[in-house]
Design a protein around this motif. Structure first.
Motif, PDB file in Angstrom:
ATOM      1  N   ILE A 147       0.836  -1.200   0.000  1.00  0.00           N
ATOM      2  CA  ILE A 147       0.000   0.000   0.000  1.00  0.00           C
ATOM      3  C   ILE A 147       0.872   1.251   0.000  1.00  0.00           C
ATOM      4  CG2 ILE A 147      -1.478   1.409   1.503  1.00  0.00           C
ATOM      5  CD1 ILE A 147      -3.055  -1.023   2.178  1.00  0.00           C
ATOM      6  N   ASP A 148       0.530   2.171  -0.864  1.00  0.00           N
ATOM      7  CA  ASP A 148       1.212   3.470  -0.930  1.00  0.00           C
ATOM      8  C   ASP A 148       0.377   4.470  -0.131  1.00  0.00           C
ATOM      9  OD1 ASP A 148       2.511   5.808  -1.505  1.00  0.00           O
ATOM     10  OD2 ASP A 148       1.973   5.841  -3.634  1.00  0.00           O
ATOM     11  N   ILE A 149       0.832   4.826   1.072  1.00  0.00           N
ATOM     12  CA  ILE A 149       0.027   5.717   1.907  1.00  0.00           C
ATOM     13  C   ILE A 149       0.026   7.149   1.380  1.00  0.00           C
ATOM     14  CG2 ILE A 149       0.368   4.328   3.980  1.00  0.00           C
ATOM     15  CD1 ILE A 149       2.289   6.543   4.942  1.00  0.00           C
ATOM     16  N   ASN A 150       0.839   7.405   0.348  1.00  0.00           N
ATOM     17  CA  ASN A 150       0.833   8.727  -0.283  1.00  0.00           C
ATOM     18  C   ASN A 150      -0.090   8.784  -1.499  1.00  0.00           C
ATOM     19  OD1 ASN A 150       2.862  10.061   1.392  1.00  0.00           O
ATOM     20  ND2 ASN A 150       4.311   8.635   0.476  1.00  0.00           N
ATOM     21  N   ALA A 151      -0.819   7.699  -1.728  1.00  0.00           N
ATOM     22  CA  ALA A 151      -1.743   7.648  -2.865  1.00  0.00           C
ATOM     23  C   ALA A 151      -2.851   8.688  -2.696  1.00  0.00           C
ATOM     24  CB  ALA A 151      -2.346   6.263  -2.983  1.00  0.00           C
ATOM     25  N   ASN A 152      -3.364   9.188  -3.809  1.00  0.00           N
ATOM     26  CA  ASN A 152      -4.427  10.203  -3.760  1.00  0.00           C
ATOM     27  C   ASN A 152      -5.682   9.684  -3.077  1.00  0.00           C
ATOM     28  OD1 ASN A 152      -2.909  12.157  -5.092  1.00  0.00           O
ATOM     29  ND2 ASN A 152      -3.496  11.391  -7.103  1.00  0.00           N
ATOM     30  N   SER A 153      -6.007   8.420  -3.290  1.00  0.00           N
ATOM     31  CA  SER A 153      -7.193   7.821  -2.671  1.00  0.00           C
ATOM     32  C   SER A 153      -6.779   6.579  -1.897  1.00  0.00           C
ATOM     33  CB  SER A 153      -8.233   7.458  -3.733  1.00  0.00           C
ATOM     34  OG  SER A 153      -9.310   6.762  -3.141  1.00  0.00           O
ATOM     35  N   LEU A 154      -6.716   6.709  -0.574  1.00  0.00           N
ATOM     36  CA  LEU A 154      -6.319   5.569   0.252  1.00  0.00           C
ATOM     37  C   LEU A 154      -7.370   4.469   0.247  1.00  0.00           C
ATOM     38  CD1 LEU A 154      -4.700   7.450   3.257  1.00  0.00           C
ATOM     39  CD2 LEU A 154      -3.549   5.874   1.709  1.00  0.00           C
ATOM     40  N   SER A 155      -8.624   4.867   0.128  1.00  0.00           N
ATOM     41  CA  SER A 155      -9.684   3.856   0.097  1.00  0.00           C
ATOM     42  C   SER A 155      -9.558   2.984  -1.152  1.00  0.00           C
ATOM     43  CB  SER A 155     -11.067   4.516   0.142  1.00  0.00           C
ATOM     44  OG  SER A 155     -11.240   5.407  -0.945  1.00  0.00           O
ATOM     45  N   GLU A 156      -9.242   3.609  -2.302  1.00  0.00           N
ATOM     46  CA  GLU A 156      -9.049   2.844  -3.537  1.00  0.00           C
ATOM     47  C   GLU A 156      -7.772   2.023  -3.471  1.00  0.00           C
ATOM     48  OE1 GLU A 156     -11.060   2.456  -6.148  1.00  0.00           O
ATOM     49  OE2 GLU A 156     -12.517   3.590  -4.953  1.00  0.00           O
ATOM     50  N   GLU A 157      -6.750   2.562  -2.816  1.00  0.00           N
ATOM     51  CA  GLU A 157      -5.483   1.838  -2.659  1.00  0.00           C
ATOM     52  C   GLU A 157      -5.707   0.576  -1.813  1.00  0.00           C
ATOM     53  OE1 GLU A 157      -1.161   1.538  -3.161  1.00  0.00           O
ATOM     54  OE2 GLU A 157      -2.852   2.393  -4.249  1.00  0.00           O
ATOM     55  N   TRP A 158      -6.514   0.716  -0.765  1.00  0.00           N
ATOM     56  CA  TRP A 158      -6.831  -0.434   0.086  1.00  0.00           C
ATOM     57  C   TRP A 158      -7.633  -1.494  -0.682  1.00  0.00           C
ATOM     58  CZ3 TRP A 158      -5.876  -3.533   3.848  1.00  0.00           C
ATOM     59  CH2 TRP A 158      -6.866  -4.371   4.350  1.00  0.00           C
ATOM     60  N   LYS A 159      -8.611  -1.051  -1.475  1.00  0.00           N
ATOM     61  CA  LYS A 159      -9.408  -1.985  -2.265  1.00  0.00           C
ATOM     62  C   LYS A 159      -8.522  -2.773  -3.220  1.00  0.00           C
ATOM     63  CE  LYS A 159     -13.729   0.682  -2.282  1.00  0.00           C
ATOM     64  NZ  LYS A 159     -14.663   1.480  -3.129  1.00  0.00           N
ATOM     65  N   ARG A 160      -7.578  -2.079  -3.846  1.00  0.00           N
ATOM     66  CA  ARG A 160      -6.656  -2.725  -4.776  1.00  0.00           C
ATOM     67  C   ARG A 160      -5.805  -3.768  -4.046  1.00  0.00           C
ATOM     68  NH1 ARG A 160      -1.463  -3.150  -4.446  1.00  0.00           N
ATOM     69  NH2 ARG A 160      -1.336  -1.047  -3.615  1.00  0.00           N
ATOM     70  N   PHE A 161      -5.256  -3.382  -2.889  1.00  0.00           N
ATOM     71  CA  PHE A 161      -4.406  -4.297  -2.121  1.00  0.00           C
ATOM     72  C   PHE A 161      -5.211  -5.491  -1.609  1.00  0.00           C
ATOM     73  CE2 PHE A 161      -2.840  -5.701   2.033  1.00  0.00           C
ATOM     74  CZ  PHE A 161      -1.552  -6.095   1.696  1.00  0.00           C
ATOM     75  N   LYS A 162      -6.406  -5.229  -1.100  1.00  0.00           N
ATOM     76  CA  LYS A 162      -7.247  -6.305  -0.561  1.00  0.00           C
ATOM     77  C   LYS A 162      -7.610  -7.322  -1.641  1.00  0.00           C
ATOM     78  CE  LYS A 162     -11.492  -7.030   2.105  1.00  0.00           C
ATOM     79  NZ  LYS A 162     -12.706  -6.378   2.660  1.00  0.00           N
ATOM     80  N   SER A 163      -7.890  -6.841  -2.844  1.00  0.00           N
ATOM     81  CA  SER A 163      -8.206  -7.722  -3.960  1.00  0.00           C
ATOM     82  C   SER A 163      -7.017  -8.620  -4.302  1.00  0.00           C
ATOM     83  CB  SER A 163      -8.602  -6.887  -5.183  1.00  0.00           C
ATOM     84  OG  SER A 163      -8.818  -7.700  -6.311  1.00  0.00           O
ATOM     85  N   GLN A 164      -5.810  -8.027  -4.300  1.00  0.00           N
ATOM     86  CA  GLN A 164      -4.603  -8.805  -4.591  1.00  0.00           C
ATOM     87  C   GLN A 164      -4.342  -9.848  -3.509  1.00  0.00           C
ATOM     88  OE1 GLN A 164      -1.510  -5.837  -5.068  1.00  0.00           O
ATOM     89  NE2 GLN A 164      -2.018  -5.505  -7.225  1.00  0.00           N
ATOM     90  N   ILE A 165      -4.558  -9.462  -2.256  1.00  0.00           N
ATOM     91  CA  ILE A 165      -4.366 -10.388  -1.139  1.00  0.00           C
ATOM     92  C   ILE A 165      -5.343 -11.562  -1.235  1.00  0.00           C
ATOM     93  CG2 ILE A 165      -4.860 -10.631   1.341  1.00  0.00           C
ATOM     94  CD1 ILE A 165      -2.104  -9.750   0.968  1.00  0.00           C
ATOM     95  N   ASN A 166      -6.593 -11.262  -1.555  1.00  0.00           N
ATOM     96  CA  ASN A 166      -7.599 -12.317  -1.679  1.00  0.00           C
ATOM     97  C   ASN A 166      -7.219 -13.327  -2.767  1.00  0.00           C
ATOM     98  OD1 ASN A 166      -9.225 -11.282   0.348  1.00  0.00           O
ATOM     99  ND2 ASN A 166     -10.476 -10.058  -1.047  1.00  0.00           N
ATOM    100  N   CYS A 167      -6.708 -12.806  -3.891  1.00  0.00           N
ATOM    101  CA  CYS A 167      -6.273 -13.686  -4.995  1.00  0.00           C
ATOM    102  C   CYS A 167      -5.079 -14.530  -4.561  1.00  0.00           C
ATOM    103  CB  CYS A 167      -5.909 -12.856  -6.219  1.00  0.00           C
ATOM    104  SG  CYS A 167      -7.317 -12.092  -7.046  1.00  0.00           S
ATOM    105  N   LEU A 168      -4.132 -13.897  -3.894  1.00  0.00           N
ATOM    106  CA  LEU A 168      -2.935 -14.606  -3.436  1.00  0.00           C
ATOM    107  C   LEU A 168      -3.298 -15.719  -2.461  1.00  0.00           C
ATOM    108  CD1 LEU A 168       0.215 -14.760  -3.158  1.00  0.00           C
ATOM    109  CD2 LEU A 168      -0.043 -13.230  -1.205  1.00  0.00           C
ATOM    110  N   PHE A 169      -4.160 -15.398  -1.510  1.00  0.00           N
ATOM    111  CA  PHE A 169      -4.570 -16.388  -0.514  1.00  0.00           C
ATOM    112  C   PHE A 169      -5.311 -17.556  -1.162  1.00  0.00           C
ATOM    113  CE2 PHE A 169      -4.532 -13.980   3.806  1.00  0.00           C
ATOM    114  CZ  PHE A 169      -3.244 -13.537   3.545  1.00  0.00           C
TER     115      PHE A 169
END
Length: 202
Positions: free
Chosen positions: A13-35
Motif C-alpha cells: 500500500i502506498d500511503i501517499n496515494a491520492n485515494s487511500l480507500s481505492e489503494e486499500w481496495k486494490r491491495f485487498k483484492s490482490q491479497i484475496n487472490c494470493l490467498f
C-alpha cells in the motif's frame, strides 16, 4: 515457465496515494487472490496475519498498533482486516494524513519556503483545531538547520509568521555570504590569471 513470486502478485500500500480507500481496495483484492491461489485461507489466523503484515508495506504495517484493536482482536485475521478497512476508509483516513504530517522533515535540496508550502498542504487534510500552531511546531521540529532550530527553541514562543520570517532572513543571509565569498574568490582568481599573463608577456 518461471514461477511467480509473491511480490509479483501483491504491491504494498502506498500511503501517499491520492485515494487511500481505492489503494486499500486494490491491495485487498490482490491479497484475496494470493490467498486463494496459495491456499492460505485454510491456514490459521496467525499465519494469515503474518502474510498480511509482510505484504502490506512498512508504512501501513506501522499503523497496526493504532487500529484500535484489543489484544485478542490483534490475533483475529478478520478483525485486523476490518481495522485496516476502517483506517483506510474515507471517513477515518484523517489519521493517516496526520501521520504524514508528523513525519514531514525538510529535504536537503528543499528551501525553507518550499518546506513551509509542503507542510501547509499536508495540514489542510488533517482537520487540526489549532492548525497554525501545529504548522509552526512541525516547521521547527522538521527544519534541517539544527542551529536555527536550537535558537528558536531556546528563545521561546514565536508566532508562525515570525518563525517563517526569521528562517527566510537567515537563509537569505547565508546565500548573500556565499555569493560574496564566490565573488571574492573569482576576483582573486582573475587577479592571479592577470598576473600570470603579464609575467608570460615579459
Amino acid at each position: 515457465m518461471a514461477q511467480l513470486k509473491i511480490s509479483d502478485l501483491v504491491t504494498p500500500i502506498d500511503i501517499n496515494a491520492n485515494s487511500l480507500s481505492e489503494e486499500w481496495k486494490r491491495f485487498k483484492s490482490q491479497i484475496n487472490c494470493l490467498f486463494e491461489i496459495n491456499e492460505i485461507n485454510s491456514k490459521n489466523d496467525k499465519i494469515k496475519i503474518s502474510y498480511l503484515t509482510l505484504l502490506i508495506g512498512n508504512d501501513a504495517a506501522d499503523l497496526f498498533d493504532h487500529l484500535g484493536l484489543s489484544e485478542e482482536d490483534k490475533n483475529c485475521f478478520e478483525k485486523v482486516i476490518d481495522g485496516y478497512e476502517n483506517c483506510f476508509s474515507l471517513k477515518t483516513s484523517i489519521y493517516v494524513n496526520r501521520m504524514k504530517f508528523y513525519q514531514a522533515f525538510q529535504d536537503d535540496t528543499e528551501t525553507f519556503v518550499q518546506f513551509v508550502s509542503r507542510v501547509r498542504k499536508l495540514a489542510t487534510k488533517c482537520d487540526f483545531k489549532e492548525k497554525e500552531e501545529q504548522i509552526r511546531d512541525r516547521l521547527v521540529i522538521g527544519m534541517k538547520n539544527s542551529k536555527m532550530q536550537e535558537k528558536l527553541i531556546v528563545e521561546g514562543e514565536f508566532s508562525l509568521h515570525a518563525i517563517i520570517e526569521k528562517v527566510r532572513f537567515h537563509e537569505w543571509q547565508i546565500d548573500e555570504l556565499a555569493n560574496l565569498k564566490e565573488e571574492k574568490n573569482l576576483k582573486i582568481s582573475n587577479k592571479k590569471s592577470s598576473n600570470n599573463y603579464n609575467c608570460t608577456k615579459e
